[in-house]
Motif scaffolding. Structure first.
Motif, PDB file in Angstrom:
ATOM      1  N   ALA A 161      36.432 -39.427   6.414  1.00 21.30           N
ATOM      2  CA  ALA A 161      35.877 -38.230   5.787  1.00 21.30           C
ATOM      3  C   ALA A 161      35.727 -38.363   4.265  1.00 21.30           C
ATOM      4  O   ALA A 161      36.584 -38.940   3.588  1.00 21.30           O
ATOM      5  CB  ALA A 161      36.750 -37.030   6.113  1.00 21.30           C
ATOM      6  N   VAL A 162      34.639 -37.793   3.762  1.00 19.83           N
ATOM      7  CA  VAL A 162      34.386 -37.690   2.323  1.00 19.83           C
ATOM      8  C   VAL A 162      35.606 -37.085   1.614  1.00 19.83           C
ATOM      9  O   VAL A 162      36.042 -37.582   0.567  1.00 19.83           O
ATOM     10  CB  VAL A 162      33.126 -36.812   2.091  1.00 19.83           C
ATOM     11  N   ASP A 163      36.179 -36.027   2.181  1.00 18.65           N
ATOM     12  CA  ASP A 163      37.332 -35.368   1.543  1.00 18.65           C
ATOM     13  C   ASP A 163      38.505 -36.337   1.351  1.00 18.65           C
ATOM     14  O   ASP A 163      39.186 -36.291   0.324  1.00 18.65           O
ATOM     15  CB  ASP A 163      37.824 -34.190   2.410  1.00 18.65           C
ATOM     16  N   TYR A 217      37.622 -38.908  -1.320  1.00 15.14           N
ATOM     17  CA  TYR A 217      37.647 -38.198  -2.616  1.00 15.14           C
ATOM     18  C   TYR A 217      39.092 -38.116  -3.115  1.00 15.14           C
ATOM     19  O   TYR A 217      39.375 -38.379  -4.283  1.00 15.14           O
ATOM     20  CB  TYR A 217      37.053 -36.808  -2.411  1.00 15.14           C
ATOM     21  N   LYS A 218      40.000 -37.781  -2.202  1.00 19.01           N
ATOM     22  CA  LYS A 218      41.422 -37.727  -2.577  1.00 19.01           C
ATOM     23  C   LYS A 218      41.907 -39.113  -3.019  1.00 19.01           C
ATOM     24  O   LYS A 218      42.576 -39.244  -4.049  1.00 19.01           O
ATOM     25  CB  LYS A 218      42.261 -37.254  -1.376  1.00 19.01           C
ATOM     26  N   PHE A 223      31.179 -38.386  -4.843  1.00 14.91           N
ATOM     27  CA  PHE A 223      31.888 -37.759  -3.706  1.00 14.91           C
ATOM     28  C   PHE A 223      31.976 -36.243  -3.917  1.00 14.91           C
ATOM     29  O   PHE A 223      31.910 -35.470  -2.963  1.00 14.91           O
ATOM     30  CB  PHE A 223      33.265 -38.402  -3.515  1.00 14.91           C
ATOM     31  N   GLU A 224      32.126 -35.841  -5.183  1.00 17.94           N
ATOM     32  CA  GLU A 224      32.154 -34.397  -5.493  1.00 17.94           C
ATOM     33  C   GLU A 224      30.817 -33.760  -5.082  1.00 17.94           C
ATOM     34  O   GLU A 224      30.787 -32.659  -4.510  1.00 17.94           O
ATOM     35  CB  GLU A 224      32.397 -34.209  -6.994  1.00 17.94           C
ATOM     36  N   ARG A 230      30.707 -33.281  -1.407  1.00 20.61           N
ATOM     37  CA  ARG A 230      31.518 -32.119  -1.010  1.00 20.61           C
ATOM     38  C   ARG A 230      30.761 -30.820  -1.293  1.00 20.61           C
ATOM     39  O   ARG A 230      30.743 -29.897  -0.471  1.00 20.61           O
ATOM     40  CB  ARG A 230      32.850 -32.133  -1.780  1.00 20.61           C
ATOM     41  N   GLY A 252      28.481 -29.786   1.246  1.00 18.41           N
ATOM     42  CA  GLY A 252      29.070 -29.400   2.531  1.00 18.41           C
ATOM     43  C   GLY A 252      29.373 -30.566   3.449  1.00 18.41           C
ATOM     44  O   GLY A 252      29.579 -30.409   4.650  1.00 18.41           O
ATOM     45  N   GLY A 264      32.009 -32.558   3.225  1.00 14.31           N
ATOM     46  CA  GLY A 264      33.407 -32.947   3.050  1.00 14.31           C
ATOM     47  C   GLY A 264      34.070 -33.534   4.282  1.00 14.31           C
ATOM     48  O   GLY A 264      34.860 -34.459   4.188  1.00 14.31           O
ATOM     49  N   ARG A 265      33.757 -33.008   5.447  1.00 18.52           N
ATOM     50  CA  ARG A 265      34.427 -33.487   6.663  1.00 18.52           C
ATOM     51  C   ARG A 265      33.605 -34.554   7.388  1.00 18.52           C
ATOM     52  O   ARG A 265      33.993 -35.046   8.438  1.00 18.52           O
ATOM     53  CB  ARG A 265      34.747 -32.317   7.592  1.00 18.52           C
ATOM     54  N   GLN A 266      32.447 -34.892   6.800  1.00 19.70           N
ATOM     55  CA  GLN A 266      31.626 -35.947   7.421  1.00 19.70           C
ATOM     56  C   GLN A 266      32.050 -37.327   6.918  1.00 19.70           C
ATOM     57  O   GLN A 266      32.753 -37.448   5.926  1.00 19.70           O
ATOM     58  CB  GLN A 266      30.153 -35.722   7.080  1.00 19.70           C
TER      59      GLN A 266
END
Ligand code: NAD
Length: 289
Positions: free
Chosen positions: A231-233, A236-237, A263-264, A267, A270, A272-274
Motif C-alpha cells: 500500500a501507498v500508505d 509513505y510511512k 506518495f503524498e 494519498r 485517494g 492510499g490503500r492501493q
C-alpha cells in the motif's frame, strides 16, 4: 511453544496461521473483531487485551502499523504486574531509534525486545517465505530462530537492536525512490510513443532494472490492477522513517524527500490503500497518456 501475537492484519494474520500450522499454541489480540475472528477460526485463542496475550506465553510477536501503536501496546504489556513472554519480536516496520527505545523500555522489566521487520509482502507471509531482518542479542536470536524459520526463508541476524529496522528502512527507502522514478520514466516513455511491453522487455535486462520493473510491471501495471500489493500508505510511512532519521543526522536526502511528495500526491488522490504502482496514474493523468 506458547506464543502471543498482537496485530492480525494483512501480515499478522497469515504469520499467525503459519505458527498455528507448525503446531504452536497462539494467544492473539487485535483491536479489530473481524481480524480476531479470522485468527480464532484458524485455531488461535483470542485474548481480550494485548497484556493478556503476553501474560501466559513464552514469546510474543507484534505486527503493528507504526511505532506509536507499538509503543502504546508495549506500555500496556510492560505495565502489568506479571508478564509471561521473555522475548518480544516486533515484526513492524519502524525507525531504528524507536526500536532502541523499545528495547530500553523492555529491558527495564527484564524482557528482551528484538526488532525483526520482514519483507516479502502478504504472499510471502502466507507462503512462509519472508525475509526476517533481526536486531537484538545473539541468545534471543538463537531462541527465536526456529520460529523465524516457520515464517520466513531468509533469516538474518543483522546486529544489535535497531539494526534490523535500519536495513529494512534503507531497503524501503530505495523501493519508494525506485517507484517514484519508475512512475515518471514509464509515462515519459509512453509520451514518446514506447509501448509498455517494449520498455519491460528491454529494461528488465538492462541497467535501469529494479523490483518495480521486474515484478510490478507484469503483476500490476500491465494488468491495470492496483488493488492488494504494497500500500501507498505503508510506503509513505517507511519513506517518512528514512527522512526523519536523515534529519536527525543532518543529512540531506533530496531523492527521498521528493519521493515522499509523490506518495503524498497519491494519498491526496485517494490511492492510499492501493498498491504503490498507483503513483503512475498521477503522471498518466497529468500528461494525458
Ligand atoms: P495492517 O494495517 O493490515 O494490520 C495492522 C493490524 O494491527 C490491524 O489488524 C489493526 O487492527 C491492528 N491494530 C492496530 N492498532 C492495534 C492495537 N493498539 N492493538 C492491537 N492491534 C492493533 O498492516 P500490515 O500490512 O499487516 O502491516 C503490519 C506491519 O508490517 C507494518 O509495520 C508494515 O509496515 C509492515 N509490513 C507490511 C507489509 C505488507 O506488504 N503489508 C510488508 C512488510 C512489512
Amino acid at each position: 511453544m506458547r506464543i502471543g501475537m498482537i496485530g492480525l492484519g494483512a501480515m499478522g494474520l497469515p504469520i499467525a496461521k503459519r505458527l498455528l500450522g507448525a503446531g504452536h499454541e497462539l494467544c492473539a489480540f487485535d483491536l479489530s473483531p473481524r481480524a480476531a475472528g479470522e485468527a480464532e477460526a484458524a485455531g488461535a485463542r483470542i485474548c481480550p487485551t494485548a497484556g493478556e496475550a503476553a501474560a501466559d506465553t513464552e514469546v510474543l510477536f507484534c505486527s503493528l502499523p507504526n511505532a506509536a501503536i507499538v509503543r502504546s501496546v508495549l506500555e500496556e504489556i510492560l505495565g502489568r504486574e506479571s508478564i509471561g513472554a521473555s522475548v518480544i519480536a516486533d515484526l513492524s516496520s519502524i525507525a531504528p531509534e524507536s526500536a532502541r527505545k523499545f528495547s530500553e523500555m523492555a529491558a527495564a522489566r527484564g524482557i528482551t525486545y528484538m526488532d525483526c521487520p520482514v519483507s516479502g509482502g502478504v504472499g510471502g507471509a502466507a507462503a512462509g517465505t519472508l525475509t526476517v531482518m533481526a536486531g537484538g542479542p545473539d541468545q534471543a536470536f538463537l531462541r527465536m530462530r526456529p520460529l523465524f524459520e516457520t515464517i520466513g526463508r531468509k533469516i538474518c541476524h543483522i546486529g544489535p537492536v535497531g539494526a534490523g529496522s535500519g536495513v529494512k528502512m534503507v531497503n524501503n527507502y530505495l523501493l519508494g525512490c525506485n517507484m517514484a522514478a519508475a512512475a515518471e520514466a514509464l509515462v515519459l516513455g509512453a509520451k514518446i510513443g514506447l509501448g509498455l511491453d517494449t520498455m519491460y522487455e528491454i529494461i528488465r535486462e538492462s541497467s535501469g532494472r529494479s523490483f518495480i520493473i521486474e515484478n510490478k510491471i507484469p503483476n500490476f501495471i500491465k494488468k491495470r490492477s492496483f488493488e492488494g500489493g504494497f500500500a501507498v500508505d505503508l510506503e509513505y510511512k517507511d519513506l517518512g522513517l528514512a527522512v526523519e532519521t536523515a534529519k536527525q543526522l543532518s543529512m540531506p536526502i533530496p531523492m527521498g524527500s521528493t519521493a515522499v511528495q509523490m506518495f503524498e500526491a497519491a494519498r491526496a488522490k485517494g490511492f492510499g490503500r492501493q498498491d504503490i504502482t498507483s503513483l503512475l496514474k498521477i503522471w498518466e493523468e497529468l500528461m494525458d497518456t
